[in-house]
Design a protein around this motif. Sequence first.
Motif, PDB file in Angstrom:
ATOM      1  N   ARG A  78       7.963   7.299   4.614  1.00  0.00           N
ATOM      2  CA  ARG A  78       9.019   6.479   4.956  1.00  0.00           C
ATOM      3  C   ARG A  78       8.941   5.143   4.177  1.00  0.00           C
ATOM      4  O   ARG A  78      10.009   4.450   3.794  1.00  0.00           O
ATOM      5  N   VAL A  79       7.721   4.440   4.115  1.00  0.00           N
ATOM      6  CA  VAL A  79       7.567   3.178   3.630  1.00  0.00           C
ATOM      7  C   VAL A  79       7.815   3.525   1.735  1.00  0.00           C
ATOM      8  O   VAL A  79       8.410   2.632   1.299  1.00  0.00           O
ATOM      9  N   GLN A  83      11.446   3.307   0.957  1.00  0.00           N
ATOM     10  CA  GLN A  83      12.116   1.997   1.159  1.00  0.00           C
ATOM     11  C   GLN A  83      11.756   1.082   0.018  1.00  0.00           C
ATOM     12  O   GLN A  83      12.569   0.266  -0.550  1.00  0.00           O
ATOM     13  N   SER A  84      10.497   0.999  -0.360  1.00  0.00           N
ATOM     14  CA  SER A  84      10.034   0.264  -1.412  1.00  0.00           C
ATOM     15  C   SER A  84       8.860   0.748  -1.906  1.00  0.00           C
ATOM     16  O   SER A  84       7.822   0.935  -1.265  1.00  0.00           O
ATOM     17  N   ARG A 118       6.749  -0.834  -3.976  1.00  0.00           N
ATOM     18  CA  ARG A 118       5.764  -1.824  -4.164  1.00  0.00           C
ATOM     19  C   ARG A 118       5.166  -2.234  -2.669  1.00  0.00           C
ATOM     20  O   ARG A 118       3.919  -2.459  -2.672  1.00  0.00           O
ATOM     21  N   ALA A 119       6.074  -2.265  -1.597  1.00  0.00           N
ATOM     22  CA  ALA A 119       5.694  -2.118  -0.116  1.00  0.00           C
ATOM     23  C   ALA A 119       4.576  -0.772  -0.006  1.00  0.00           C
ATOM     24  O   ALA A 119       3.283  -1.252   0.715  1.00  0.00           O
ATOM     25  N   LYS A 152       2.754   0.754  -2.055  1.00  0.00           N
ATOM     26  CA  LYS A 152       1.351   0.786  -2.853  1.00  0.00           C
ATOM     27  C   LYS A 152       0.673  -0.389  -2.257  1.00  0.00           C
ATOM     28  O   LYS A 152      -0.464  -0.236  -2.087  1.00  0.00           O
ATOM     29  N   PHE A 153       1.220  -1.565  -1.710  1.00  0.00           N
ATOM     30  CA  PHE A 153       0.579  -2.703  -0.899  1.00  0.00           C
ATOM     31  C   PHE A 153      -0.129  -1.908   0.204  1.00  0.00           C
ATOM     32  O   PHE A 153      -1.086  -2.295   0.791  1.00  0.00           O
ATOM     33  N   ALA A 154       0.788  -0.942   0.866  1.00  0.00           N
ATOM     34  CA  ALA A 154      -0.016  -0.364   2.043  1.00  0.00           C
ATOM     35  C   ALA A 154      -0.895   0.721   1.777  1.00  0.00           C
ATOM     36  O   ALA A 154      -1.585   1.333   2.707  1.00  0.00           O
TER      37      ALA A 154
END
Lengths: 503, 363
Positions: B231-232, B235-236, B238-239, B241-243
């Motif tokens: 799901r992340v 949505q994004s 970049r987010a 990858k950050f996760a």
Amino acid sequence: MTPLLHLSGLTKAYPGVVANDNVGFEIAPGEVHALLGENGAGKSTLVKMIYGLVRPDSGEMRLHGQVFAPHEPREARASGVAMVFQHFSLFEALSVAENIALGMDDAPETDALSDEIRSVSKKYGLTLDPDRMVGDLSAGERQRVEIVRCLLQNPKLLVMDEPTSVLTPQEVDVLFETLRRLRDEGTSILYISHKLEEIRTICDNATILRLGKVVGTCVPAEETSRTMAEMMVGTELKSPTKRPYKPGRVLLDVKNLQLPSKDPFGTSLRDVSFSLHAGEVLGVAGVAGNGQDELLLALSGEELTEDAAITLKGIAIGSKGPNHRRLQGLLAAPEERLGHAAAPDMSLTENALLTGHARQRLTNKGFVKWQATENFARAIIQRFDVRTPGASHAAKSLSGGNLQKFVIGREIMQRPDVLVVNQPTWGVDASAAAFIREALLELAEQGAGVLVISQDLDELMEISDTFAVLAEGRLSRVRSASGVTIEEIGLLMGGTEVDHAAA
Amino acid sequence: MLRLEARPEPSRAMVMLTPIIAVIATMIAGGILFAFLGNNPFTAIRIIFWDPLFNDMVASYTRPQLLVKAAPLILMAIGLSFGFRANVWNIGAEGQFIMGAVIGGGTALALYPLESPLVFPLIIIMGGLGGFLWAMIPAILKIRFNANEILVSLMLVYVAAQFLAAMVTGPMKSPVGMGFPVSRNFNEYQSAFNAELLSNTGLHFGVLVMMAVVIVGYIFLTRHIFGFQIRVSGQSARASKFAGVNPHTTVALCLGISGALAGLAGLFEVTGPAGKLSTNFPLGYGFTAIIVAFLGRLHPIGILLAGLLMALTYIGGELAQFQMSIPAAAIQVFQGMLLFFLLGVDILVNFRLRWDSKSKEAH
């Protein structure tokens, strides 16, 4: 004398919030007028009404005494209102002249336009070569493109939204010189900023907004930054108390970090080396686009490097991903809140899971412990005073300042050994910014190492123990933050054409 | 003046309501279409939505068909929904469906006439593997060369259809088929036949697998970190990858899962309801599954309901063709409308309609 612009009773409501409530003030010809207010105070709504992007629900605007109700920006421009936005709308792969032509309602031929650009930029001290590609320009130069675009249309009122947020101190001086010349020629300027010192330097009058209402007016030169900030916030500010810095052991050691940029307009990191100690707040200054994003990505683990380039508590981790680094104690909070630090449509609970699941043990064999996750989110909301009806609300429904408190709080609550933050208070209101800085200092006091990347020099001076400048992907030598002068920093940042500015 | 206004956050009520609004809008617009074709719209809508389930004259035949048609749609749509949530666009489920049927069915044909309880499990595995490997082609090209998975997976549908044609006119052609391009009939092969488990229900082994996948899919999506990461990613980038989510893993997993489920659906279809491999075997289930996935809000429970509804329009559509001579193309338009209206009213999740009086606008 008739004021240039007279606003009275302007009201604009959005569902659930009155953005502007009976706002009125006036701007005289040749006046530099400041519009001050926290995030969410209604500054941008007001400016959008003046520029024809939003229509007021009620109230009246008069320009030169005539009723002024622009339906669209084109109409506002035709009436002599121009605006320089905080975020530039430029095409990097086009030249300066081409970009300017695209933004004009009736652009002349390219050659004639180039000549005009040269004469305007010379007249106002804004060095700009019409034939250069925008992708090659610094942020300050890009802003000049936007300003020149406005000036070519002979505006009577120039609206500037946070113009100095991307500039070096020397570039700010150049900008102010230009603004003064414009003022002396009779152009009025509506100047929006958080930076109170600047407003004291350049603005004749100020109108202060809070929660959509005008709460005061003042002559900035007769006020202090503190009194203006207090008018803006409505309460007394508590400034962080800095404790004496005693360096502890080395927590994070970065040696010859190289990171070639994948983005053609990005910045490669070159030979970045520094050490971060327990209890230290290291401030990294620099103008946007000089490798700040890349440095954060390299440290957070989103971009991988050679293993030995980054050592955390004696263990090489350069080739390890974000969750491995989190488990080891290296946490990060990137600049872009929505879409990088947080997923916009996800709830705060889910966003707590985003970075918290590894270190906070919010999963069991891969299955999410939603109750524990929600408790974690609630704890962040409570301790960091995040204003939201609850943890089940989407990240994007929060105001910038509240989401930033959540994002920073999420990392601090995980008790990092090293925390890296990029622009921790960008676009955040004064009270939230003070809160975040205080929290970062407290974290360092408890023995963590904190790396703060920021373009806000006042902020860095306020919280840093040590200091370095990132310019064109290279990091300067780390020095003690006490005794650094703004001039020194500006020179380290480079890229400013100081001599041209004086011409 | 009617105008759209952004909601501060997505409306949960609208997430549930929009499919219902879309179904109603489809009934209205479809009714108008049928009226233009000279049919009574109310009768047509009744035949499509009501008769297959409750009209005693036909229901004994059509009711079991519901599970038969819905099972492959739901199985495939669940797989696709994971990818769609993560912005991995597998449009080629139809091809993976065919490859599952060819590889799994082909394995059975190769083993014929060996009777063993191990045959059925083996061909199920081979069917899933066939779909999985076919989906790995766009996955690898995407990861290695950043090739667009929409185009690659779609083009591979036609390659798969050609491969099927080559097989049924060549090595898999039935020796007793009198030269027709069809394979041996699976109901002649006890060990490989995907029989109806309870008579007159339409319940075959594939339906059980489908139900299990709905439940497992639901658990993974809502309770497991894998579902969260998917799901992340959607949505994004970049987010995610950050996760700490590896985008390549997401691409491979999403395409792999949807491919394997499509392959399974193909295998269950060919060894059961279809009964044999032939050039007429592909019925477009792989494409309809895309509609089912969206109609079901990319959520396993929603997909279960949407699959049953879509199966109903198939069966009811056939009834309407049969009883009212409504052309097959009109039924396909009707099904297409469903997706069209759903995507259209979807905007209500993030926006609300506001009625502005003109007087405020004019000064």
